[in-house]
Design an enzyme around this catalytic site. Structure first.
Site, PDB file in Angstrom:
ATOM      1  N   GLN A 142      11.007  -8.405   6.332  1.00  0.00           N
ATOM      2  CA  GLN A 142      10.489  -7.890   5.048  1.00  0.00           C
ATOM      3  C   GLN A 142      11.614  -7.121   4.353  1.00  0.00           C
ATOM      4  O   GLN A 142      12.130  -6.146   4.894  1.00  0.00           O
ATOM      5  CB  GLN A 142       9.290  -6.963   5.300  1.00  0.00           C
ATOM      6  CG  GLN A 142       8.660  -6.486   4.002  1.00  0.00           C
ATOM      7  CD  GLN A 142       7.520  -5.501   4.220  1.00  0.00           C
ATOM      8  OE1 GLN A 142       7.659  -4.317   3.919  1.00  0.00           O
ATOM      9  NE2 GLN A 142       6.407  -5.970   4.738  1.00  0.00           N
TER      10      GLN A 142
ATOM     11  N   TYR B 211       3.372   5.436   5.514  1.00  0.00           N
ATOM     12  CA  TYR B 211       2.779   5.613   4.189  1.00  0.00           C
ATOM     13  C   TYR B 211       1.704   6.694   4.222  1.00  0.00           C
ATOM     14  O   TYR B 211       0.650   6.533   4.835  1.00  0.00           O
ATOM     15  CB  TYR B 211       2.199   4.290   3.661  1.00  0.00           C
ATOM     16  CG  TYR B 211       3.233   3.166   3.535  1.00  0.00           C
ATOM     17  CD1 TYR B 211       4.607   3.440   3.532  1.00  0.00           C
ATOM     18  CD2 TYR B 211       2.845   1.843   3.419  1.00  0.00           C
ATOM     19  CE1 TYR B 211       5.547   2.422   3.422  1.00  0.00           C
ATOM     20  CE2 TYR B 211       3.787   0.819   3.295  1.00  0.00           C
ATOM     21  CZ  TYR B 211       5.136   1.121   3.313  1.00  0.00           C
ATOM     22  OH  TYR B 211       6.062   0.117   3.206  1.00  0.00           O
TER      23      TYR B 211
ATOM     24  N   THR C 149       0.808  -1.245   0.000  1.00  0.00           N
ATOM     25  CA  THR C 149       0.000   0.000   0.000  1.00  0.00           C
ATOM     26  C   THR C 149       0.832   1.282   0.000  1.00  0.00           C
ATOM     27  O   THR C 149       0.298   2.353   0.264  1.00  0.00           O
ATOM     28  CB  THR C 149      -0.954   0.041   1.220  1.00  0.00           C
ATOM     29  OG1 THR C 149      -0.152   0.022   2.421  1.00  0.00           O
ATOM     30  CG2 THR C 149      -1.920  -1.125   1.232  1.00  0.00           C
ATOM     31  N   TRP C 150       2.122   1.170  -0.262  1.00  0.00           N
ATOM     32  CA  TRP C 150       2.954   2.392  -0.265  1.00  0.00           C
ATOM     33  C   TRP C 150       2.462   3.319  -1.372  1.00  0.00           C
ATOM     34  O   TRP C 150       2.229   2.866  -2.501  1.00  0.00           O
ATOM     35  CB  TRP C 150       4.422   2.015  -0.500  1.00  0.00           C
ATOM     36  CG  TRP C 150       5.398   3.131  -0.244  1.00  0.00           C
ATOM     37  CD1 TRP C 150       5.166   4.301   0.428  1.00  0.00           C
ATOM     38  CD2 TRP C 150       6.770   3.175  -0.659  1.00  0.00           C
ATOM     39  NE1 TRP C 150       6.315   5.058   0.472  1.00  0.00           N
ATOM     40  CE2 TRP C 150       7.308   4.392  -0.188  1.00  0.00           C
ATOM     41  CE3 TRP C 150       7.601   2.295  -1.365  1.00  0.00           C
ATOM     42  CZ2 TRP C 150       8.646   4.760  -0.415  1.00  0.00           C
ATOM     43  CZ3 TRP C 150       8.921   2.664  -1.588  1.00  0.00           C
ATOM     44  CH2 TRP C 150       9.431   3.876  -1.117  1.00  0.00           C
TER      45      TRP C 150
ATOM     46  N   LYS D  12      13.278  -6.330 -21.366  1.00  0.00           N
ATOM     47  CA  LYS D  12      13.898  -7.571 -21.847  1.00  0.00           C
ATOM     48  C   LYS D  12      13.264  -8.827 -21.233  1.00  0.00           C
ATOM     49  O   LYS D  12      13.507  -9.930 -21.711  1.00  0.00           O
ATOM     50  CB  LYS D  12      15.419  -7.559 -21.608  1.00  0.00           C
ATOM     51  CG  LYS D  12      15.837  -7.447 -20.156  1.00  0.00           C
ATOM     52  CD  LYS D  12      17.361  -7.333 -20.033  1.00  0.00           C
ATOM     53  CE  LYS D  12      17.772  -7.178 -18.571  1.00  0.00           C
ATOM     54  NZ  LYS D  12      19.201  -7.021 -18.367  1.00  0.00           N
TER      55      LYS D  12
ATOM     56  N   TYR E  45       9.440  -7.263  -0.648  1.00  0.00           N
ATOM     57  CA  TYR E  45       8.796  -6.003  -1.048  1.00  0.00           C
ATOM     58  C   TYR E  45       9.320  -5.522  -2.403  1.00  0.00           C
ATOM     59  O   TYR E  45      10.337  -5.998  -2.881  1.00  0.00           O
ATOM     60  CB  TYR E  45       8.878  -4.946   0.058  1.00  0.00           C
ATOM     61  CG  TYR E  45      10.184  -4.223   0.325  1.00  0.00           C
ATOM     62  CD1 TYR E  45      10.770  -3.349  -0.591  1.00  0.00           C
ATOM     63  CD2 TYR E  45      10.800  -4.337   1.571  1.00  0.00           C
ATOM     64  CE1 TYR E  45      11.934  -2.637  -0.297  1.00  0.00           C
ATOM     65  CE2 TYR E  45      11.968  -3.638   1.882  1.00  0.00           C
ATOM     66  CZ  TYR E  45      12.520  -2.785   0.935  1.00  0.00           C
ATOM     67  OH  TYR E  45      13.665  -2.089   1.231  1.00  0.00           O
TER      68      TYR E  45
END
Ligand code: NAP
Length: 276
Positions: free
Chosen positions: A164, A54, A20-21, A203, A192
């Site tokens: 994380q 955030y 949710t950032w 690519k 993350y």
């Protein structure tokens, strides 16, 4: 790890969640972001990651709205700012997060990154929050192996649920030591920025096509095919949520894994943990 949180197979209900950032920051996007998160839940992406940082609480407020009426089906993760993670500061920070999230417990509370507050203080706070039922589990974020090893001497430090960290196809440094370290302790790693913040190189496309996927789906499927990795892509649109959810159904044949290894070679030596 709290066994009650896990399914009979010993796994979390879902390994593919939602980040949710940078959500909750714009009122003109509020409705579409809310719908995207709720669609993700409907599709089974019921692990949601947020943080007091955030939008200075606005992402948590959005998540609070999104989980309303379905709290018990959600694995809710939030994070405390390092400078607030003192023995008493963390209690206040958690209370404020819970208020914004309109709930009375977090499934998992993480120290966002390591700051200058002694870990013993932060973990005293974690243990107290757990005892009071305000959090079910606690953990860390952006900790390298040396930080993880220091935790052994901290009361509660060996009860860490997850670390994380930044991990995706283009950022494979943790495969050298941190990932094996966590796996050896049966500690899931929460990856993350799994699609490199939408900047995966073009690519990847030709390889992705062979798996009937696009580059974002292949990057997610590549993480999900690995043992013990939780994955939290952020998607603010329903179209992206649907695409990301489909990644959980993609099988990656060995030949494609080898092609990806050739494009993005695994690490050959130790590099400091990459952080965003
Ligand atoms: P990310 O999930 O790798 O990428 C998000 C970006 O990719 C957004 O611009 C999104 O666009 C786009 N995207 C998502 N799915 C897509 C798709 N299928 N096709 C095309 N573009 C797609 O990056 P992130 O937000 O940095 O990382 C995910 C979550 O991890 C965060 O939201 C946060 O919860 C957490 N995180 C934690 C830390 C930490 O220090 N602990 C640091 C960074 C992130 P739209 O939004 O327009 O859909």
């Amino acid at each position: 790890m709290n066994r009650e949180l896990l399914t009979a197979n010993g796994e979390l209900p879902t390994r593919l969640g939602q980040g949710t950032w940078r959500m909750g920051e714009r009122t003109d996007r509020h409705r579409s972001e809310l719908r995207a998160l709720q669609l993700g839940f409907d599709l089974g992406m019921t692990l949601v990651d947020t943080a007091e940082m955030y939008g200075e609480g606005r992402a948590e407020a959005l998540v609070g709205e999104a989980i309303a009426g379905r709290r018990k089906d959600i694995f809710l993760v939030s994070k405390v700012y390092p400078h607030r993670a003192t023995r008493s500061g963390i209690l206040t920070a958690c209370e404020q997060s819970l208020k914004r999230l309109k709930t009375d417990y977090l499934d998992l509370y993480l120290l966002h990154w390591r700051g200058s507050i002694p870990l013993t203080e932060t973990f005293e706070g974690f243990l107290q929050l757990k005892q009071q039922g305000m959090i079910r589990e606690f953990g860390v974020s952006n900790f390298d192996v040396d930080d993880m090893e220091e935790l052994a001497a901290v009361p509660g430090g060996t009860e860490v649920f997850t670390n994380q960290v930044l991990y995706n196809l283009t950022r494979r440094g943790i495969e050298w030591d941190l990932l094996p370290w966590c796996r050896g302790r049966k500690m899931p790693v929460m990856a993350y920025s799994p699609v490199e913040q939408g900047r995966l190189p073009a690519k990847v496309d030709s390889i992705a096509r062979k798996a009937n996927a696009n580059r974002f789906q292949l990057a997610l499927a590549w993480l999900l095919h690995q043992e013990g990795i939780l994955v939290i892509p952020k998607a603010a649109s329903e179209a992206h949520v649907i695409e990301n959810h489909k990644a959980s159904e993609i099988q990656i044949p060995g030949k494609i894994l080898s092609e990806l290894d050739a494009l993005f070679p695994p690490p050959r030596n130790k590099s400091p943990l990459a952080i965003l």
